[in-house]
Design an enzyme around this catalytic site. Structure first.
Site, PDB file in Angstrom:
ATOM      1  N   LYS A   8     -40.582  10.429 -47.622  1.00  0.00           N
ATOM      2  CA  LYS A   8     -40.194  11.135 -46.404  1.00  0.00           C
ATOM      3  C   LYS A   8     -38.746  11.629 -46.507  1.00  0.00           C
ATOM      4  O   LYS A   8     -38.015  11.256 -47.434  1.00  0.00           O
ATOM      5  CB  LYS A   8     -40.400  10.199 -45.209  1.00  0.00           C
ATOM      6  CG  LYS A   8     -41.878   9.832 -44.957  1.00  0.00           C
ATOM      7  CD  LYS A   8     -41.980   8.828 -43.824  1.00  0.00           C
ATOM      8  CE  LYS A   8     -43.414   8.553 -43.426  1.00  0.00           C
ATOM      9  NZ  LYS A   8     -43.462   7.593 -42.280  1.00  0.00           N
ATOM     10  N   TYR A  48     -50.664  14.286 -39.303  1.00  0.00           N
ATOM     11  CA  TYR A  48     -50.501  13.206 -38.330  1.00  0.00           C
ATOM     12  C   TYR A  48     -51.378  13.384 -37.087  1.00  0.00           C
ATOM     13  O   TYR A  48     -51.064  12.838 -36.029  1.00  0.00           O
ATOM     14  CB  TYR A  48     -49.023  13.085 -37.936  1.00  0.00           C
ATOM     15  CG  TYR A  48     -48.187  12.354 -38.966  1.00  0.00           C
ATOM     16  CD1 TYR A  48     -48.546  11.072 -39.418  1.00  0.00           C
ATOM     17  CD2 TYR A  48     -47.022  12.916 -39.483  1.00  0.00           C
ATOM     18  CE1 TYR A  48     -47.767  10.400 -40.356  1.00  0.00           C
ATOM     19  CE2 TYR A  48     -46.239  12.236 -40.419  1.00  0.00           C
ATOM     20  CZ  TYR A  48     -46.628  10.975 -40.852  1.00  0.00           C
ATOM     21  OH  TYR A  48     -45.866  10.289 -41.773  1.00  0.00           O
ATOM     22  N   ASN A 111     -38.628   5.267 -42.211  1.00  0.00           N
ATOM     23  CA  ASN A 111     -39.227   4.214 -43.052  1.00  0.00           C
ATOM     24  C   ASN A 111     -39.654   4.713 -44.428  1.00  0.00           C
ATOM     25  O   ASN A 111     -40.483   4.089 -45.091  1.00  0.00           O
ATOM     26  CB  ASN A 111     -40.375   3.521 -42.309  1.00  0.00           C
ATOM     27  CG  ASN A 111     -41.499   4.463 -41.974  1.00  0.00           C
ATOM     28  OD1 ASN A 111     -41.467   5.641 -42.333  1.00  0.00           O
ATOM     29  ND2 ASN A 111     -42.514   3.953 -41.309  1.00  0.00           N
ATOM     30  N   HIS A 114     -44.877   7.335 -46.895  1.00  0.00           N
ATOM     31  CA  HIS A 114     -46.233   7.362 -46.354  1.00  0.00           C
ATOM     32  C   HIS A 114     -47.208   7.087 -47.476  1.00  0.00           C
ATOM     33  O   HIS A 114     -47.027   7.565 -48.592  1.00  0.00           O
ATOM     34  CB  HIS A 114     -46.550   8.743 -45.759  1.00  0.00           C
ATOM     35  CG  HIS A 114     -48.024   8.916 -45.465  1.00  0.00           C
ATOM     36  ND1 HIS A 114     -48.601   8.520 -44.289  1.00  0.00           N
ATOM     37  CD2 HIS A 114     -49.041   9.399 -46.229  1.00  0.00           C
ATOM     38  CE1 HIS A 114     -49.915   8.770 -44.329  1.00  0.00           C
ATOM     39  NE2 HIS A 114     -50.197   9.305 -45.498  1.00  0.00           N
ATOM     40  N   GLU A 125     -56.136  13.782 -46.245  1.00  0.00           N
ATOM     41  CA  GLU A 125     -54.712  14.123 -46.389  1.00  0.00           C
ATOM     42  C   GLU A 125     -54.386  14.922 -47.655  1.00  0.00           C
ATOM     43  O   GLU A 125     -53.549  15.833 -47.612  1.00  0.00           O
ATOM     44  CB  GLU A 125     -53.878  12.827 -46.395  1.00  0.00           C
ATOM     45  CG  GLU A 125     -53.903  12.095 -45.054  1.00  0.00           C
ATOM     46  CD  GLU A 125     -53.318  10.680 -45.130  1.00  0.00           C
ATOM     47  OE1 GLU A 125     -52.879  10.249 -46.220  1.00  0.00           O
ATOM     48  OE2 GLU A 125     -53.306  10.002 -44.091  1.00  0.00           O
TER      49      GLU A 125
HETATM   50  P1  IDP Z   1     -47.905   3.688 -41.442  1.00  0.00           P
HETATM   51  O1  IDP Z   1     -47.019   4.818 -41.918  1.00  0.00           O
HETATM   52  O2  IDP Z   1     -47.374   2.349 -41.871  1.00  0.00           O
HETATM   53  O3  IDP Z   1     -49.357   3.891 -41.783  1.00  0.00           O
HETATM   54  P2  IDP Z   1     -48.596   4.415 -38.703  1.00  0.00           P
HETATM   55  O4  IDP Z   1     -48.841   3.461 -37.609  1.00  0.00           O
HETATM   56  O5  IDP Z   1     -49.786   5.141 -39.282  1.00  0.00           O
HETATM   57  O6  IDP Z   1     -47.787   3.644 -39.846  1.00  0.00           O
HETATM   58  O7  IDP Z   1     -47.545   5.475 -38.160  1.00  0.00           O
HETATM   59  C1  IDP Z   1     -47.260   6.644 -38.895  1.00  0.00           C
HETATM   60  C2  IDP Z   1     -45.768   6.846 -38.896  1.00  0.00           C
HETATM   61  O8  IDP Z   1     -45.343   7.116 -37.561  1.00  0.00           O
HETATM   62  C3  IDP Z   1     -44.942   5.659 -39.339  1.00  0.00           C
HETATM   63  O9  IDP Z   1     -44.809   5.541 -40.736  1.00  0.00           O
HETATM   64  C4  IDP Z   1     -43.606   5.953 -38.676  1.00  0.00           C
HETATM   65  O10 IDP Z   1     -42.896   6.952 -39.416  1.00  0.00           O
HETATM   66  C5  IDP Z   1     -44.051   6.567 -37.361  1.00  0.00           C
HETATM   67  N1  IDP Z   1     -44.151   5.554 -36.285  1.00  0.00           N
HETATM   68  C6  IDP Z   1     -45.168   4.698 -36.073  1.00  0.00           C
HETATM   69  N2  IDP Z   1     -44.931   3.929 -35.002  1.00  0.00           N
HETATM   70  C7  IDP Z   1     -43.724   4.319 -34.534  1.00  0.00           C
HETATM   71  C8  IDP Z   1     -42.924   3.880 -33.425  1.00  0.00           C
HETATM   72  O11 IDP Z   1     -43.270   2.988 -32.653  1.00  0.00           O
HETATM   73  N3  IDP Z   1     -41.717   4.524 -33.253  1.00  0.00           N
HETATM   74  C9  IDP Z   1     -41.295   5.516 -34.092  1.00  0.00           C
HETATM   75  N4  IDP Z   1     -42.031   5.943 -35.141  1.00  0.00           N
HETATM   76  C10 IDP Z   1     -43.225   5.349 -35.357  1.00  0.00           C
HETATM   77 MG    MG Z   2     -50.723   5.355 -41.117  1.00  0.00          MG
END
Ligand code: IDP
Ligand code: MG
Length: 146
Positions: A8, A48, A111, A114, A125
Protein backbone atom coordinates in the site's frame (compact mmCIF):
# COMPACT_ATOMS: atom_id res chain seq x y z
CA UNK A 1 -2.56 -21.34 -6.18
CA UNK A 2 -2.30 -17.57 -6.58
CA UNK A 3 -2.96 -14.54 -4.42
CA UNK A 4 -3.04 -10.79 -4.95
CA UNK A 5 -0.64 -8.80 -2.78
CA UNK A 6 -0.56 -5.01 -2.65
CA UNK A 7 2.14 -2.96 -0.96
CA UNK A 8 0.00 0.00 0.00
CA UNK A 9 1.05 3.67 -0.33
CA UNK A 10 2.67 3.80 3.12
CA UNK A 11 4.85 0.83 2.19
CA UNK A 12 5.99 2.66 -0.95
CA UNK A 13 6.55 6.13 0.52
CA UNK A 14 8.25 4.64 3.58
CA UNK A 15 10.57 2.70 1.24
CA UNK A 16 9.70 -0.76 2.56
CA UNK A 17 9.03 -2.26 -0.90
CA UNK A 18 12.26 -4.23 -1.13
CA UNK A 19 12.07 -5.40 2.48
CA UNK A 20 8.51 -6.68 2.02
CA UNK A 21 9.16 -8.45 -1.28
CA UNK A 22 12.27 -10.06 0.23
CA UNK A 23 10.14 -11.69 2.91
CA UNK A 24 8.03 -13.46 0.29
CA UNK A 25 11.07 -14.45 -1.78
CA UNK A 26 12.85 -15.74 1.34
CA UNK A 27 9.80 -17.76 2.33
CA UNK A 28 9.83 -19.61 -0.99
CA UNK A 29 6.89 -17.95 -2.71
CA UNK A 30 7.12 -16.85 -6.34
CA UNK A 31 6.28 -13.39 -7.67
CA UNK A 32 4.67 -14.03 -11.08
CA UNK A 33 3.43 -10.48 -11.81
CA UNK A 34 4.38 -7.09 -10.43
CA UNK A 35 3.83 -3.38 -11.12
CA UNK A 36 4.27 0.02 -9.49
CA UNK A 37 1.07 1.92 -10.17
CA UNK A 38 -1.23 4.66 -8.97
CA UNK A 39 -4.60 3.06 -8.36
CA UNK A 40 -7.54 4.90 -9.92
CA UNK A 41 -10.70 5.48 -7.93
CA UNK A 42 -12.88 3.09 -9.97
CA UNK A 43 -10.44 0.20 -9.54
CA UNK A 44 -10.12 0.98 -5.83
CA UNK A 45 -13.91 0.86 -5.49
CA UNK A 46 -14.01 -2.49 -7.29
CA UNK A 47 -11.22 -3.90 -5.16
CA UNK A 48 -12.82 -2.81 -1.89
CA UNK A 49 -16.47 -3.30 -2.93
CA UNK A 50 -17.04 -5.66 0.01
CA UNK A 51 -16.35 -2.76 2.41
CA UNK A 52 -18.76 -0.28 0.80
CA UNK A 53 -20.93 1.38 3.47
CA UNK A 54 -18.50 0.73 6.34
CA UNK A 55 -17.34 3.78 8.36
CA UNK A 56 -13.75 3.51 7.09
CA UNK A 57 -14.66 3.02 3.40
CA UNK A 58 -14.04 6.61 2.22
CA UNK A 59 -10.79 7.03 4.11
CA UNK A 60 -9.66 3.60 2.85
CA UNK A 61 -10.26 4.71 -0.77
CA UNK A 62 -8.43 7.99 -0.15
CA UNK A 63 -5.51 6.11 1.38
CA UNK A 64 -5.14 3.46 -1.32
CA UNK A 65 -5.35 6.04 -4.15
CA UNK A 66 -3.15 8.68 -2.46
CA UNK A 67 0.27 7.52 -3.70
CA UNK A 68 1.71 4.66 -5.75
CA UNK A 69 1.27 1.06 -4.71
CA UNK A 70 3.07 -2.10 -5.77
CA UNK A 71 0.69 -4.78 -7.02
CA UNK A 72 1.87 -8.38 -7.23
CA UNK A 73 0.54 -11.80 -8.01
CA UNK A 74 2.23 -14.37 -5.80
CA UNK A 75 2.16 -18.08 -6.47
CA UNK A 76 2.94 -21.07 -4.27
CA UNK A 77 1.39 -23.90 -2.28
CA UNK A 78 -0.98 -22.49 0.36
CA UNK A 79 0.15 -18.99 -0.60
CA UNK A 80 -3.13 -17.37 0.47
CA UNK A 81 -2.91 -18.55 4.08
CA UNK A 82 0.88 -18.12 4.20
CA UNK A 83 0.73 -14.50 2.97
CA UNK A 84 -2.11 -13.67 5.38
CA UNK A 85 -0.07 -15.10 8.24
CA UNK A 86 3.03 -13.15 7.18
CA UNK A 87 0.95 -9.92 6.97
CA UNK A 88 -0.33 -10.20 10.54
CA UNK A 89 -3.54 -8.82 12.03
CA UNK A 90 -5.26 -5.91 10.27
CA UNK A 91 -4.42 -3.52 13.12
CA UNK A 92 -0.66 -3.03 13.30
CA UNK A 93 -0.94 -2.33 17.04
CA UNK A 94 -2.26 -5.87 17.54
CA UNK A 95 -0.25 -7.67 14.88
CA UNK A 96 2.43 -10.01 16.21
CA UNK A 97 6.07 -8.91 15.96
CA UNK A 98 7.66 -10.84 13.13
CA UNK A 99 4.73 -10.14 10.83
CA UNK A 100 4.88 -7.33 8.28
CA UNK A 101 2.22 -5.26 10.02
CA UNK A 102 3.60 -6.21 13.43
CA UNK A 103 7.04 -4.97 12.45
CA UNK A 104 6.13 -1.85 10.44
CA UNK A 105 2.70 -0.55 11.51
CA UNK A 106 1.39 1.00 14.74
CA UNK A 107 -2.29 1.19 13.82
CA UNK A 108 -5.14 0.31 11.51
CA UNK A 109 -5.17 3.38 9.25
CA UNK A 110 -1.83 2.60 7.61
CA UNK A 111 -1.09 -1.12 7.59
CA UNK A 112 1.21 -1.44 4.57
CA UNK A 113 -0.13 -4.51 2.86
CA UNK A 114 -3.10 -6.27 1.33
CA UNK A 115 -3.41 -9.98 0.62
CA UNK A 116 -6.42 -11.85 -0.74
CA UNK A 117 -8.32 -13.63 2.03
CA UNK A 118 -9.60 -16.63 0.00
CA UNK A 119 -9.33 -18.26 -3.43
CA UNK A 120 -12.62 -16.61 -4.33
CA UNK A 121 -11.26 -13.17 -3.38
CA UNK A 122 -8.02 -13.80 -5.30
CA UNK A 123 -9.99 -14.70 -8.44
CA UNK A 124 -12.02 -11.50 -8.08
CA UNK A 125 -9.08 -9.22 -7.22
CA UNK A 126 -6.29 -10.31 -9.58
CA UNK A 127 -8.04 -9.21 -12.82
CA UNK A 128 -8.56 -5.72 -11.37
CA UNK A 129 -4.77 -5.28 -11.44
CA UNK A 130 -3.44 -7.62 -14.12
CA UNK A 131 -4.28 -8.93 -17.55
CA UNK A 132 -3.63 -12.64 -18.09
CA UNK A 133 -0.61 -11.91 -20.31
CA UNK A 134 1.05 -9.93 -17.51
CA UNK A 135 1.15 -13.01 -15.26
CA UNK A 136 4.31 -14.89 -16.18
CA UNK A 137 5.43 -18.50 -15.97
CA UNK A 138 8.91 -19.44 -14.75
CA UNK A 139 10.52 -21.84 -12.29
CA UNK A 140 12.52 -20.84 -9.23
CA UNK A 141 15.98 -22.39 -9.35
CA UNK A 142 15.39 -23.78 -5.84
CA UNK A 143 11.96 -25.22 -6.67
CA UNK A 144 12.93 -28.78 -5.68
CA UNK A 145 13.89 -27.57 -2.19
CA UNK A 146 10.73 -25.64 -1.31
P1 IDP B 1 -7.46 -7.01 5.90
O1 IDP B 1 -6.71 -6.03 5.02
O2 IDP B 1 -6.61 -7.48 7.05
O3 IDP B 1 -8.08 -8.14 5.12
P2 IDP B 1 -10.14 -5.89 6.14
O4 IDP B 1 -11.01 -6.02 7.31
O5 IDP B 1 -10.49 -6.68 4.90
O6 IDP B 1 -8.64 -6.20 6.61
O7 IDP B 1 -10.09 -4.34 5.78
C1 IDP B 1 -9.51 -3.90 4.57
C2 IDP B 1 -8.65 -2.70 4.88
O8 IDP B 1 -9.49 -1.64 5.31
C3 IDP B 1 -7.63 -2.88 5.99
O9 IDP B 1 -6.43 -3.50 5.58
C4 IDP B 1 -7.40 -1.45 6.43
O10 IDP B 1 -6.54 -0.78 5.50
C5 IDP B 1 -8.80 -0.86 6.28
N1 IDP B 1 -9.56 -0.93 7.54
C6 IDP B 1 -10.21 -2.00 8.04
N2 IDP B 1 -10.81 -1.70 9.20
C7 IDP B 1 -10.52 -0.40 9.44
C8 IDP B 1 -10.85 0.49 10.51
O11 IDP B 1 -11.54 0.16 11.47
N3 IDP B 1 -10.36 1.77 10.41
C9 IDP B 1 -9.59 2.18 9.36
N4 IDP B 1 -9.26 1.36 8.34
C10 IDP B 1 -9.72 0.09 8.39
MG1 MG C 1 -9.63 -8.12 3.69
Amino acid sequence: MRTLVLIKPDGVVRSRVGAIISRFEDKGLKVVAMKLMKLDRASAERHYAVHKGKPFYDSLLNYITSNPIVAMVIEGNNCIDIVRKMMGATNGAKAEPGTIRGDYSVGIDFNLIHGSDSEESAKYEIPIFFEDREILTYERADRDWL
